[in-house]
Design a protein around this motif. Structure first.
Motif, PDB file in Angstrom:
ATOM      1  N   LYS A   1       0.622  -1.195   0.199  1.00 37.50           N
ATOM      2  CA  LYS A   1       0.028   0.096  -0.207  1.00 37.50           C
ATOM      3  C   LYS A   1       0.688   0.925   0.221  1.00 37.50           C
ATOM      4  O   LYS A   1       0.162   2.075  -0.828  1.00 37.50           O
ATOM      5  CB  LYS A   1      -0.704   0.040   0.873  1.00 37.50           C
ATOM      6  N   GLY A   2       2.315   1.328   0.490  1.00 38.90           N
ATOM      7  CA  GLY A   2       2.562   2.493   0.922  1.00 38.90           C
ATOM      8  C   GLY A   2       3.487   2.387  -0.967  1.00 38.90           C
ATOM      9  O   GLY A   2       3.653   3.365  -0.957  1.00 38.90           O
ATOM     10  N   HIS A   3       4.333   1.320  -1.136  1.00 35.79           N
ATOM     11  CA  HIS A   3       4.875   2.013  -2.710  1.00 35.79           C
ATOM     12  C   HIS A   3       3.611   2.250  -3.571  1.00 35.79           C
ATOM     13  O   HIS A   3       3.823   3.200  -3.818  1.00 35.79           O
ATOM     14  CB  HIS A   3       5.107   0.213  -2.961  1.00 35.79           C
ATOM     15  N   VAL A   4       2.482   1.617  -3.368  1.00 31.50           N
ATOM     16  CA  VAL A   4       1.182   2.688  -4.859  1.00 31.50           C
ATOM     17  C   VAL A   4       1.419   3.918  -3.699  1.00 31.50           C
ATOM     18  O   VAL A   4       1.322   4.932  -4.595  1.00 31.50           O
ATOM     19  CB  VAL A   4       0.387   1.874  -4.332  1.00 31.50           C
ATOM     20  N   SER A   5       0.751   3.946  -2.686  1.00 31.92           N
ATOM     21  CA  SER A   5       0.383   5.334  -2.267  1.00 31.92           C
ATOM     22  C   SER A   5       1.551   6.584  -2.741  1.00 31.92           C
ATOM     23  O   SER A   5       0.944   8.162  -3.175  1.00 31.92           O
ATOM     24  CB  SER A   5       0.113   5.439  -1.037  1.00 31.92           C
ATOM     25  N   ARG A   6       2.874   6.354  -2.584  1.00 33.88           N
ATOM     26  CA  ARG A   6       3.925   6.664  -1.829  1.00 33.88           C
ATOM     27  C   ARG A   6       4.383   7.319  -4.386  1.00 33.88           C
ATOM     28  O   ARG A   6       4.659   8.281  -4.620  1.00 33.88           O
ATOM     29  CB  ARG A   6       5.046   6.155  -2.006  1.00 33.88           C
ATOM     30  N   ARG A   7       3.990   6.646  -4.808  1.00 38.22           N
ATOM     31  CA  ARG A   7       3.963   6.200  -5.797  1.00 38.22           C
ATOM     32  C   ARG A   7       2.760   8.197  -6.787  1.00 38.22           C
ATOM     33  O   ARG A   7       2.734   8.546  -7.361  1.00 38.22           O
ATOM     34  CB  ARG A   7       3.556   5.673  -7.294  1.00 38.22           C
ATOM     35  N   LEU A   8       1.964   7.894  -6.108  1.00 34.23           N
ATOM     36  CA  LEU A   8       0.531   8.520  -6.894  1.00 34.23           C
ATOM     37  C   LEU A   8       0.813   9.628  -6.105  1.00 34.23           C
ATOM     38  O   LEU A   8       0.669  11.006  -6.479  1.00 34.23           O
ATOM     39  CB  LEU A   8      -0.624   7.615  -5.898  1.00 34.23           C
ATOM     40  N   LYS A   9       1.173  10.139  -5.067  1.00 33.40           N
ATOM     41  CA  LYS A   9       1.663  11.528  -4.477  1.00 33.40           C
ATOM     42  C   LYS A   9       2.245  12.222  -4.777  1.00 33.40           C
ATOM     43  O   LYS A   9       2.088  13.135  -5.003  1.00 33.40           O
ATOM     44  CB  LYS A   9       2.377  11.461  -3.051  1.00 33.40           C
ATOM     45  N   ILE A  10       3.762  11.039  -5.594  1.00 36.36           N
ATOM     46  CA  ILE A  10       4.910  12.057  -6.587  1.00 36.36           C
ATOM     47  C   ILE A  10       3.902  12.827  -7.656  1.00 36.36           C
ATOM     48  O   ILE A  10       4.596  13.665  -8.483  1.00 36.36           O
ATOM     49  CB  ILE A  10       5.965  11.959  -6.910  1.00 36.36           C
ATOM     50  N   LEU A  11       2.436  12.166  -8.198  1.00 34.54           N
ATOM     51  CA  LEU A  11       2.310  12.875  -9.100  1.00 34.54           C
ATOM     52  C   LEU A  11       2.074  14.800  -8.674  1.00 34.54           C
ATOM     53  O   LEU A  11       0.944  15.117 -10.691  1.00 34.54           O
ATOM     54  CB  LEU A  11       1.236  12.036  -9.537  1.00 34.54           C
ATOM     55  N   ASN A  12       2.250  14.988  -7.720  1.00 32.28           N
ATOM     56  CA  ASN A  12       1.856  15.958  -7.397  1.00 32.28           C
ATOM     57  C   ASN A  12       2.618  17.719  -7.976  1.00 32.28           C
ATOM     58  O   ASN A  12       2.853  18.420  -7.438  1.00 32.28           O
ATOM     59  CB  ASN A  12       1.196  16.152  -6.058  1.00 32.28           C
ATOM     60  N   LEU A  13       4.147  17.270  -7.478  1.00 34.13           N
ATOM     61  CA  LEU A  13       5.205  17.488  -8.056  1.00 34.13           C
ATOM     62  C   LEU A  13       5.138  18.410  -9.467  1.00 34.13           C
ATOM     63  O   LEU A  13       4.215  17.921 -10.455  1.00 34.13           O
ATOM     64  CB  LEU A  13       6.690  16.694  -8.464  1.00 34.13           C
ATOM     65  N   VAL A  14       5.665  19.738  -9.890  1.00 35.36           N
ATOM     66  CA  VAL A  14       5.351  19.994 -10.831  1.00 35.36           C
ATOM     67  C   VAL A  14       6.225  19.405 -12.075  1.00 35.36           C
ATOM     68  O   VAL A  14       6.526  18.730 -11.438  1.00 35.36           O
ATOM     69  CB  VAL A  14       5.906  21.581 -10.196  1.00 35.36           C
ATOM     70  N   PRO A  15       5.722  19.993 -13.157  1.00 31.76           N
ATOM     71  CA  PRO A  15       6.735  19.286 -14.107  1.00 31.76           C
ATOM     72  C   PRO A  15       8.113  19.469 -14.438  1.00 31.76           C
ATOM     73  O   PRO A  15       9.440  18.251 -13.742  1.00 31.76           O
ATOM     74  CB  PRO A  15       6.818  20.033 -15.289  1.00 31.76           C
TER      75      PRO A  15
END
Length: 478
Positions: A189-203
């Motif tokens: 669960k942590g692996h998936v949630s961390r990968r989703l979270k970094i989509l909040n990064l600016v380009p």
């Protein structure tokens, strides 16, 4: 060559297994179906020959870079395609996913697994037809095509966290819940949630992360912040590469600067409302600038009536009032700045004698509690403590403050960690003392500590005694 042949066999083996097992999985479904006729039975996966020019890549494939394909293409040209690519007919694929009509265009087939080999064949061989496994059933459901992409890519070392996050987000957009993604791709669960979270990064930061210049752990810190903070904090880090500034310190620095800008704007508005100019006291009066500062209401009002009232900003952006009229200086006035510097140098020697001794856990906890509540960033304190510790021969032989602190942070030497932490806490008090225009109980307590703990005992300078109330410091000479 052997490695490339092994790549052909092993790259897609999880996908081939998935296709082989699909018939068993389908048997458990309420009723087999196809996109064209939901009641019709599904055909088994079949081996076919496809024209490479009629094959399109999957539009949702998150891989932006496929790497150097020339050697893989040469291996396929020499020995052929050892493992077939996995495809679905464009008709079946678009029936389930009409949103991709424009991307598929006139293609007859859509790759579900084998994107690198497809590209290598197209770009680096003269093959016109290739073997493929037709698996329309993987395109006929909401997410099976994405799960196939995950199976194909998640085991790859060069599959970036951003690409993973993009794939997981596509699954969410198709209706899967996060716990379902965890179950289907066999990741935590942590692996998936961390990968989703970094989509909040600016380009810009996504690109830096993908390039390897930014660690995933640090990227997650940036992802918590708004776009302006992300860009500003990274700018500080990028400009201070040699100094080892981390994201937490950079964000604190950005926050301080943002708060200062806000206070400055408020101060400018206040000065404009009062009808006075903002001046630079040090630029106008040099070392006598402090004597032009007005602190009581009566003096401020008198300057207003006399037309000599002006405003100034301190280092934090706060407004204070000054008079532009000449101020008579006492004949024997001390050079405040020079005396402050002389006192700071003397205190630094006393601090160095303190940081070299062992400390108890209780003392370390007490000092760190005080430091944690101090209204400053730890960067200046770390650099000051580093100088003392290095001069005292304490800790690793590293000539960079940030790297020294980082090395101690990861050290298993508990005594060293406590000592360096206590030195940082002492440095916090020294920074607060150096920056204070008027001394209060905290500055007095700092000097008192030096008189008690420094070796030999510290004797306050005449300037320091003048900054404190009479009787607050006791020395051996008294």
């Amino acid at each position: 060559m052997a490695e490339l042949l092994a790549e052909q066999r092993e790259q897609e083996s999880p996908v081939v297994e998935e296709v082989a097992q699909s018939k068993e999985a389908e048997a458990a479904l309420p009723g087999p179906r196809t996109a064209a006729d939901p009641t019709a039975p599904l055909a088994d996966p079949e081996s076919i020959l496809v024209d490479i020019d009629t094959v399109a890549g999957h539009p949702a494939n998150p891989r932006e870079q496929l790497g150097d394909l020339s050697e893989l293409g040469a291996a396929i040209q020499e020995v052929g395609l050892l493992e077939p690519i996995v495809v679905a007919s464009a008709t079946a694929f678009l029936a389930a996913h009409p949103e991709y009509t424009e991307q598929i265009a006139a293609a007859e087939w859509v790759v579900l697994a084998g994107h690198r080999r497809t590209a290598a064949i197209r770009e680096h061989t003269n093959l016109k037809k290739v073997r493929a496994t037709r698996a329309d059933r993987l395109a006929n459901t909401d997410v099976d095509d994405l799960i196939t992409l995950a199976i194909e890519n998640l085991h790859r070392l060069d599959f970036s966290p951003i690409e993973e996050g993009t794939l997981f987000q596509a699954m969410l957009d198709r209706g899967l819940q996060q716990y379902e993604i965890v179950e289907r791709v066999k990741k935590s669960k942590g692996h998936v949630s961390r990968r989703l979270k970094i989509l909040n990064l600016v380009p810009e930061l996504k690109a830096v992360l993908s390039s390897g210049r930014l660690r995933l752990e640090d990227a997650l810190l940036y992802a918590d912040k708004d776009p302006e903070t992300q860009r500003a904090a990274w700018a500080y880090v990028d400009l201070n590469t040699a100094g080892g500034m981390g994201p937490a310190e950079a964000m604190a620095l950005h926050s301080q600067h943002a708060e200062r800008r806000q206070r400055t704007e408020e101060a400018q508005a206040k000065a404009a409302e009062a009808g006075v100019d903002i001046v630079d006291p040090e630029g106008m009066w040099g070392r006598q600038a402090a004597s032009h500062r007005l602190v009581d209401d009566e003096a401020i009002e008198e300057a207003r009536r006399g037309g000599t009232l002006a405003a100034a900003l301190d280092k934090t952006g706060e407004l204070y009032w000054v008079t532009t009229s000449s101020v008579e200086q006492p004949a024997n006035a001390l050079d405040d700045r020079a005396e402050a510097e002389r006192a700071a140098k003397a205190r630094a020697e006393a601090c160095q004698s303190i940081v070299a001794r062992r400390v108890t856990v209780a003392e370390a906890l007490r000092r760190l509690t005080d430091a944690a509540l101090a209204p400053i960033a730890l960067g200046p304190a770390h650099r000051l403590a580093y100088g003392w510790l290095r001069s005292a021969g304490v800790g690793p032989d590293i000539a960079n403050p940030a790297k020294y602190i980082a090395e101690v942070y990861t050290s298993t030497d508990t005594a060293l960690r406590q000592l360096v932490a206590t030195a940082t806490a002492l440095a916090v008090e020294e920074v607060l003392t150096r920056e204070a225009k008027e001394w209060g109980p905290r500055q007095v307590a700092h000097v008192r500590r030096l008189t008690v703990e420094a070796t030999p005992g510290y004797s306050p300078t005449a300037w320091e005694m003048g900054k404190m109330e009479p009787g607050t410091i006791e020395t051996d000479e008294e």
